[in-house]
Motif scaffolding. Sequence first.
Motif, PDB file in Angstrom:
ATOM      1  N   HIS A 130       0.780  -1.244   0.146  1.00 43.67           N
ATOM      2  CA  HIS A 130      -0.027  -0.090   0.019  1.00 43.67           C
ATOM      3  C   HIS A 130       1.004   1.164   0.014  1.00 43.67           C
ATOM      4  O   HIS A 130       0.585   2.424  -0.685  1.00 43.67           O
ATOM      5  N   ALA A 131       2.030   1.399   0.746  1.00 43.27           N
ATOM      6  CA  ALA A 131       2.863   2.401   0.777  1.00 43.27           C
ATOM      7  C   ALA A 131       3.489   2.605  -0.670  1.00 43.27           C
ATOM      8  O   ALA A 131       3.618   3.713  -0.891  1.00 43.27           O
ATOM      9  N   LEU A 132       3.959   1.693  -1.454  1.00 40.23           N
ATOM     10  CA  LEU A 132       4.423   1.851  -2.700  1.00 40.23           C
ATOM     11  C   LEU A 132       3.235   2.374  -3.735  1.00 40.23           C
ATOM     12  O   LEU A 132       3.747   3.088  -4.485  1.00 40.23           O
ATOM     13  N   GLN A 133       2.122   2.068  -3.580  1.00 45.54           N
ATOM     14  CA  GLN A 133       0.885   2.605  -4.393  1.00 45.54           C
ATOM     15  C   GLN A 133       0.812   3.855  -3.996  1.00 45.54           C
ATOM     16  O   GLN A 133       0.680   4.945  -5.161  1.00 45.54           O
ATOM     17  N   VAL A 177      14.419   0.295  -4.611  1.00 50.70           N
ATOM     18  CA  VAL A 177      13.628   0.434  -3.264  1.00 50.70           C
ATOM     19  C   VAL A 177      13.817  -0.785  -2.483  1.00 50.70           C
ATOM     20  O   VAL A 177      13.737  -1.635  -2.622  1.00 50.70           O
ATOM     21  N   LEU A 178      14.130  -0.231  -1.183  1.00 51.12           N
ATOM     22  CA  LEU A 178      14.522  -1.020  -0.049  1.00 51.12           C
ATOM     23  C   LEU A 178      13.339  -0.984   0.954  1.00 51.12           C
ATOM     24  O   LEU A 178      13.066  -0.041   1.294  1.00 51.12           O
ATOM     25  N   VAL A 179      12.949  -2.346   1.363  1.00 59.34           N
ATOM     26  CA  VAL A 179      11.676  -2.379   2.138  1.00 59.34           C
ATOM     27  C   VAL A 179      12.141  -3.428   3.264  1.00 59.34           C
ATOM     28  O   VAL A 179      13.130  -4.020   3.208  1.00 59.34           O
ATOM     29  N   PRO A 180      11.217  -3.328   4.444  1.00 65.93           N
ATOM     30  CA  PRO A 180      11.577  -4.145   5.521  1.00 65.93           C
ATOM     31  C   PRO A 180      10.842  -5.648   5.392  1.00 65.93           C
ATOM     32  O   PRO A 180      11.351  -6.534   5.847  1.00 65.93           O
ATOM     33  N   VAL A 187       4.275  -6.330  -8.111  1.00 66.12           N
ATOM     34  CA  VAL A 187       4.743  -5.314  -7.768  1.00 66.12           C
ATOM     35  C   VAL A 187       5.980  -4.568  -8.050  1.00 66.12           C
ATOM     36  O   VAL A 187       6.153  -3.483  -8.726  1.00 66.12           O
ATOM     37  N   GLN A 188       6.790  -5.593  -8.619  1.00 61.95           N
ATOM     38  CA  GLN A 188       8.193  -5.304  -9.267  1.00 61.95           C
ATOM     39  C   GLN A 188       7.886  -4.691 -10.559  1.00 61.95           C
ATOM     40  O   GLN A 188       8.537  -3.946 -11.229  1.00 61.95           O
ATOM     41  N   GLU A 189       6.925  -5.469 -11.437  1.00 63.23           N
ATOM     42  CA  GLU A 189       6.751  -5.321 -12.896  1.00 63.23           C
ATOM     43  C   GLU A 189       5.852  -4.077 -13.001  1.00 63.23           C
ATOM     44  O   GLU A 189       6.187  -3.217 -13.769  1.00 63.23           O
ATOM     45  N   TRP A 190       4.898  -3.741 -11.942  1.00 63.47           N
ATOM     46  CA  TRP A 190       4.136  -2.201 -11.913  1.00 63.47           C
ATOM     47  C   TRP A 190       5.191  -1.380 -11.736  1.00 63.47           C
ATOM     48  O   TRP A 190       5.090  -0.351 -12.342  1.00 63.47           O
ATOM     49  N   LEU A 191       6.404  -1.292 -10.856  1.00 67.39           N
ATOM     50  CA  LEU A 191       7.343  -0.279 -10.611  1.00 67.39           C
ATOM     51  C   LEU A 191       8.243   0.038 -11.988  1.00 67.39           C
ATOM     52  O   LEU A 191       8.222   1.125 -12.301  1.00 67.39           O
ATOM     53  N   ALA A 192       8.483  -1.126 -12.442  1.00 69.14           N
ATOM     54  CA  ALA A 192       9.389  -0.922 -13.725  1.00 69.14           C
ATOM     55  C   ALA A 192       8.591  -0.507 -14.769  1.00 69.14           C
ATOM     56  O   ALA A 192       9.032   0.313 -15.723  1.00 69.14           O
TER      57      ALA A 192
END
Length: 718
Positions: free
Chosen positions: A303-306, A321-324, A333-338
């Motif tokens: 949700h934070a990435l969105q 993007v580094l996440v916990p 999600v990775q494909e959406w960011l790309a």
Amino acid sequence: MADPSSYRPKPGQIPDSPGVYRFRDEHRRVIYVGKAKSLRQRLANYFQDLAGLHPRTRTMVTTAASVEWTVVSTEVEALQLEYSWIKEYDPRFNVKYRDDKSYPYLAVTMNEEYPRVQVMRGHKRKGVRYFGPYGHAWAIRDTVDLLLRVFPVRTCSAGVFKNAARTGRPCLLGYIGKCSAPCVGRVSAEEHRELADEFSDFMAGRTGTYIRRLEQRMTEAAEEMEYERAARLRDDIEALRKAMEKSAVVLADATDADLIAVAEDELEAAVQIFHVRGGRVRGQRGWVTDKVEEITTGALVEHALQQLYGEEKGDSVPKEVLVPALPDPVEPVQEWLAERRGSGVSLRIPQRGDKKALMETVERNAQHSLVLHKTKRASDLTTRSRALEEIAEALDLDSAPLRIECYDISHLQGDDVVASMVVFEDGLQRKSEYRRFQIKGFEGQDDVRSMHEVISRRFRRYIAEKEKTGEWADGQDPGRETGPEPGQEPAREPGAELKDDEGRPKRFAYPPQLVVVDGGQPQVAAAQRALDELGIDDIAVCGLAKRLEEVWVPGEDDPVILPRTSEGLYLLQRVRDEAHRFAITYQRVKRAKRFRAGPLDDVPGLGETRKQALIKHFGSVKKLRSATIDQIREVPGIGLKTAETIAVALAQAAPPAPAVNTATGEIMDDTADTADGSDTSDTSDTADTQNGEPGTRTGSSGRPVAAGAPDERRGQET
């Protein structure tokens, strides 16, 4: 409240394909939006037996009156559609991050004929380059003021620009060299745009090129003996370096990355983001949200990435993007960011090195943000009053519980069993009233028996204090004022019965209106039984079960369910969490003290100060053990009798067995004794004070008291 079976679709109607679904209430308002890899499997989870659903999910499906879905081709499309619908419908049961402030950005309006540098807030505009966000607007202005020496870009408003063009006179910045004054034609539109491009490139992290260029020009000016120009270039270089110093290098490889950290509890979550460009932290922002749906850390990250990249494209989405925690599944999600960046994006959890260390810093910021949010929320008088009223209404109390006591049991696999008592008055912590208990009635692990013992001991002391004052004398009305009988003490002033002879509040003189225990039905029953055995019937009891945040009351088979947004539930959770923190800290102190135990601890009358003096003088317990009585007496503060006692105690204590080299059979040097004669086990936990803060505590006389030592003011109860 609707029955989910009344609107449950038939299994054959739901497609087994990716899609997005919406739950609507009886007024056709969208109350929840979700995505699924398989709509059939996901929606089936919502129509189980209500008793098997999480309370948040149960509330959502009973509030809804219908469900509908839209089929899409891929999970990436589902992710995009989910984000669009959440933004459009603002459903009440979805996690919605809200900015804890409106963050300012440094913006360069490249969409104008003469680009302008300014501070901007709110939604991002097309054709504008943004840098940040920054914590404060003054930080942007300080940076811009330094950079305008080198990149004199326009900063004035449209009105000032037009007025200068009409009169033919530039503003003050134009006269002092901090604006190239395109308004009066000193530079052309193309030259001014080139300045704006260079300014933007420098802010984007490409700093080395400009500094090297200026250094070269400064050297050339000096060689040509143009010392004034060389001095100006020197000052320009210094200004650029000062601007760079405002954001220190945190990643040596000039990485472009965003680091996202999450701090959460059962009710709320805080997200912190650090924007790193060119290895430097260029911006920071944070959000706080109520967890109105059952959600994992990975889902919170999704949700934070969105929220962060839903409106971004190109370089605004970094390469890394580094996440916990990773969303499940992570590939869509990775494909959406790309897709949004236009090239590959690495979404991962940092494991080691500088990035791991920086992530720990972001996590600390997230935790601090959550604590600060809770503190602000708890400090509001109106909110506290509403919370107490909601608790009174939910538990059917006659009045708001102005004093709440909460108890928790802590142990490590049945060892060092302790309990805590924390006090909240008017919804705020009263740390001076906190108490700690050691379980004495039995050995081993039994939370129910422990709770019964602690409640019994606390309220026996309360009864004893009341009996001392004569408030419960047979045949006497506590509320009736009478003169002293012959041989009795004179009547005390109001409130004096709650203080000891030195004017300090007595340990257990104040009764609570509500006792909260950390646990479910068994712990609540034990607490109520303890009060019944003592004949106390005017104190309410409840328990808060941590797993589902259910409120249990004595004699009821079903819990009281408070709404997730209830201020009353929030207050009960704060009380319970504080009791848990206080108990586990005390338990760790006891465990650490047990691990640190050495032969000097058994010497009667030998305090911590003189033990430390002995160790400092001799260097180790081994050397002290071999010392004579006269040598021991050389230590300041050690007399003949004490020296004899120490020598006898150390002689009786069995020395540790010598170490043996198993390969050669050789007896090695005795290294079992540490410098302080203690065990080398982990002792990193700090001592807790009476009020729950780390450090040393003080006794009633004001002198420091060692952690774990009895305090004469508290007696043996704690």
